[in-house]
Scaffold this motif. Structure first.
Motif, mmCIF file in Angstrom:
data_model
loop_
_atom_site.group_PDB
_atom_site.id
_atom_site.type_symbol
_atom_site.label_atom_id
_atom_site.label_comp_id
_atom_site.label_asym_id
_atom_site.label_seq_id
_atom_site.Cartn_x
_atom_site.Cartn_y
_atom_site.Cartn_z
ATOM 1 N N ARG A 363 0.782 -1.200 -0.003
ATOM 2 C CA ARG A 363 -0.020 -0.080 0.053
ATOM 3 C C ARG A 363 0.968 1.275 -0.037
ATOM 4 N NH1 ARG A 363 -2.453 -1.056 4.163
ATOM 5 N NH2 ARG A 363 -4.021 -2.216 3.300
ATOM 6 N N HIS A 364 2.057 1.105 0.781
ATOM 7 C CA HIS A 364 2.697 2.305 0.853
ATOM 8 C C HIS A 364 3.541 2.550 -0.575
ATOM 9 C CE1 HIS A 364 6.129 5.115 2.102
ATOM 10 N NE2 HIS A 364 6.771 4.169 1.408
ATOM 11 N N LEU A 365 3.932 1.425 -1.362
ATOM 12 C CA LEU A 365 4.609 1.604 -2.488
ATOM 13 C C LEU A 365 3.586 2.277 -3.549
ATOM 14 C CD1 LEU A 365 6.627 -1.863 -2.833
ATOM 15 C CD2 LEU A 365 7.346 0.628 -2.062
ATOM 16 N N PHE A 366 2.555 1.668 -3.289
ATOM 17 C CA PHE A 366 1.131 2.368 -4.363
ATOM 18 C C PHE A 366 1.267 3.924 -3.932
ATOM 19 C CE2 PHE A 366 -3.061 3.281 -4.971
ATOM 20 C CZ PHE A 366 -3.113 3.284 -6.403
ATOM 21 N N GLU A 367 1.064 4.112 -2.921
ATOM 22 C CA GLU A 367 0.501 5.571 -2.625
ATOM 23 C C GLU A 367 1.787 6.498 -2.821
ATOM 24 O OE1 GLU A 367 -0.731 5.228 1.681
ATOM 25 O OE2 GLU A 367 -2.788 4.505 0.929
ATOM 26 N N HIS A 372 -0.784 9.119 -7.253
ATOM 27 C CA HIS A 372 -0.709 10.687 -7.523
ATOM 28 C C HIS A 372 -0.274 11.055 -9.012
ATOM 29 C CE1 HIS A 372 -2.143 11.199 -3.353
ATOM 30 N NE2 HIS A 372 -1.157 10.558 -3.044
ATOM 31 N N ALA A 373 -0.927 11.750 -9.810
ATOM 32 C CA ALA A 373 -0.353 12.197 -10.982
ATOM 33 C C ALA A 373 0.764 13.154 -10.656
ATOM 34 C CB ALA A 373 -1.629 12.972 -11.654
ATOM 35 N N PRO A 374 1.663 13.017 -11.781
ATOM 36 C CA PRO A 374 1.621 12.094 -12.580
ATOM 37 C C PRO A 374 2.304 10.662 -12.013
ATOM 38 C CG PRO A 374 3.613 13.414 -12.766
ATOM 39 C CD PRO A 374 2.803 13.960 -11.874
ATOM 40 N N PRO A 375 1.646 9.564 -12.287
ATOM 41 C CA PRO A 375 2.244 8.507 -11.439
ATOM 42 C C PRO A 375 3.777 7.986 -12.056
ATOM 43 C CG PRO A 375 0.773 7.623 -13.216
ATOM 44 C CD PRO A 375 0.526 9.349 -13.175
ATOM 45 N N ALA A 376 4.555 7.540 -11.099
ATOM 46 C CA ALA A 376 5.704 7.049 -11.598
ATOM 47 C C ALA A 376 5.803 5.490 -11.994
ATOM 48 C CB ALA A 376 6.742 7.162 -10.148
ATOM 49 N N HIS A 377 4.544 4.675 -11.863
ATOM 50 C CA HIS A 377 4.550 3.372 -12.132
ATOM 51 C C HIS A 377 5.408 2.498 -11.804
ATOM 52 C CE1 HIS A 377 1.584 4.953 -14.964
ATOM 53 N NE2 HIS A 377 2.578 5.747 -15.627
#
Length: 431
Positions: A363-367, A372-377
């Motif tokens: 969850r931390h990695l996703f958040e 948030h934009a722009p996503p780093a993917h």
């Protein structure tokens, strides 16, 4: 003499006088007799029901000006006898473990231990006794009286870690790990609120090393723990030690094991205490990132590197934003590399499994990277690459499981019971 601790010390002094070699060293016998007289005067000054702590304090106080109680044991250690030093070391260990040695007397004990270990005639039994005494001192509050004593004892362990004897080498290696852990335990006790503190936000730029003034303001435990971890990181990176000069070559695999141990057990210190945050990012993490770039890695080093990488991600991702992104990228790249050995890819995938098994970390990695934009993917790339790797028909991890396990057990001399151990539990082995 009814006082228990004093009675034990009396027995130690009499035993020293009765050692067969004592006849050849009359100065030892005379010093023991003087110590016995002093011991009787201490006993008379104490009430019959005095606690062991009170007895130890009285002995230590009596030795503050003139080390009467220690003299016979120090003379025995300095002798060329084969029996007297072993008897003396046992007594010294007892005195230190009961806090019956004044802190200002520890440098004398340390000097004798070093001299004893450096004797060409020192055998395994005497060196093991020296290492036992070092750990007894390391467990005593008196250790934190002087930086010099700490560095000399740690340097002694590192020197013995280069021994040709497997017994001495392994015991000294374990002593170094326990010594550093005890220092960090002392720092944690000095900072009881560190485990509850909110970790600071990840720094964007490099963290500056603590100034000389800041290091001088730290406690002996904090300063010595900082210097010890920093030197082990430097030695693992093939750089000279700053605090332990002359420690000789320390294998990178051994240094990695020690660093892994301290990062696992003392995460609050390395996330909330500024000098240790510097160690985490600029020493430990930089060491891992540099090591991961090496293409030619043998099994022992790759194993420890995978362990340390998984620890940095699972425990420190919150304060290592940029570094975590790089670590995840390099892990998936190694695991997916067709040119890398299968066992190396399995180790990388196992580190990925440690990350994937932690919902809070995912969850931390996703958040942190993708929400948030722009996503780093970063999260998307990690999950898609891991899933693709597991489904890959070319790698066939399942069919390779048996030889990889055999390879692991062969290199680590594991018993059948080791098959049930987790990835992290199987780290420690021959340096």
């Amino acid at each position: 003499m009814s006082l228990s601790l004093l009675r034990l010390l009396e027995q130690d002094l009499r035993a020293l006088s009765e050692v067969r070699d004592a006849r050849k060293y009359p100065e030892v016998k005379e010093a023991a007799e003087r110590a016995l007289l002093k011991l009787r005067s201490i006993a008379k000054a104490l009430p019959p029901d005095a606690s062991a702590a009170d007895q130890a304090a009285a002995v230590a106080s009596a030795d503050e000006e003139a080390a009467v109680m220690l003299v016979p044991f120090m003379l025995a250690l300095a002798s060329n006898s084969s029996a007297l030093p072993l008897s003396a070391l046992g007594a010294v260990q007892r005195m230190i473990s009961h806090n019956a040695v004044a802190p200002q007397r520890l440098p004398t004990v340390t000097s004798q231990l070093i001299a004893r270990a450096q004797l060409p005639s020192a055998d395994e039994s005497s060196l093991l006794k020296v290492l036992q005494t070092v750990l007894t001192i390391a467990s005593s509050p008196a250790l934190l009286y002087s930086d010099t004593t700490v560095s000399q004892l740690l340097l002694l362990c590192l020197t013995l870690q280069q021994s040709r004897s497997a017994v001495i080498k392994n015991t000294a290696s374990a002593s170094v790990q326990q010594f550093v852990a005890l220092l960090l335990d002392a720092v944690a006790e000095e900072r009881p609120a560190s485990g509850k503190a909110t970790p600071p936000k990840p720094a964007d730029g490099p963290i500056q090393p603590p100034s000389a003034q800041l290091l001088a303001s730290l406690t002996v435990a904090a300063r010595c723990a900082f210097m010890a971890v920093q030197d082990l990181s430097l030695l693992a990176n093939s750089e000279p030690a700053l605090w332990l000069p002359g420690s000789g070559p320390v294998s990178a695999t051994f240094a990695f094991e020690v660093i892994n141990g301290v990062l696992v057990s003392h995460a609050p210190l390395f996330t909330t205490f500024e000098p240790f945050r510097f160690l985490l990012r600029e020493r430990c993490c930089s060491l891992v990132l540099k090591s991961m770039q090496l293409t030619a890695q043998e099994w022992p080093m790759a194993l420890r590197l995978a362990h340390l990488t998984s620890i940095l991600l699972s425990k420190y991702a919150a304060v290592l934003r940029t570094e975590s992104e790089i670590l995840l990228s390099m892990l998936t790249k190694t695991a997916a590399s067709e040119s890398a050995p299968v066992w190396q890819r399995v180790l990388a995938l196992e580190a990925c499994r440690v990350v994937a098994a932690d919902p809070d970390l995912l969850r931390h990695l996703f958040e942190s990277y993708d929400k948030h934009a722009p996503p780093a993917h970063v999260f998307a790339a990690f999950t898609s690459a891991t899933c693709a790797l597991l489904k890959s028909p070319t790698l066939a991890f399942q069919s390779r499981a048996d030889p990889i396990e055999t390879h692991f057990l062969h290199h680590h001399r594991a018993t059948v019971s080791a098959r049930g151990l987790s990835f992290n539990a199987a780290l420690y082995s021959d340096p």
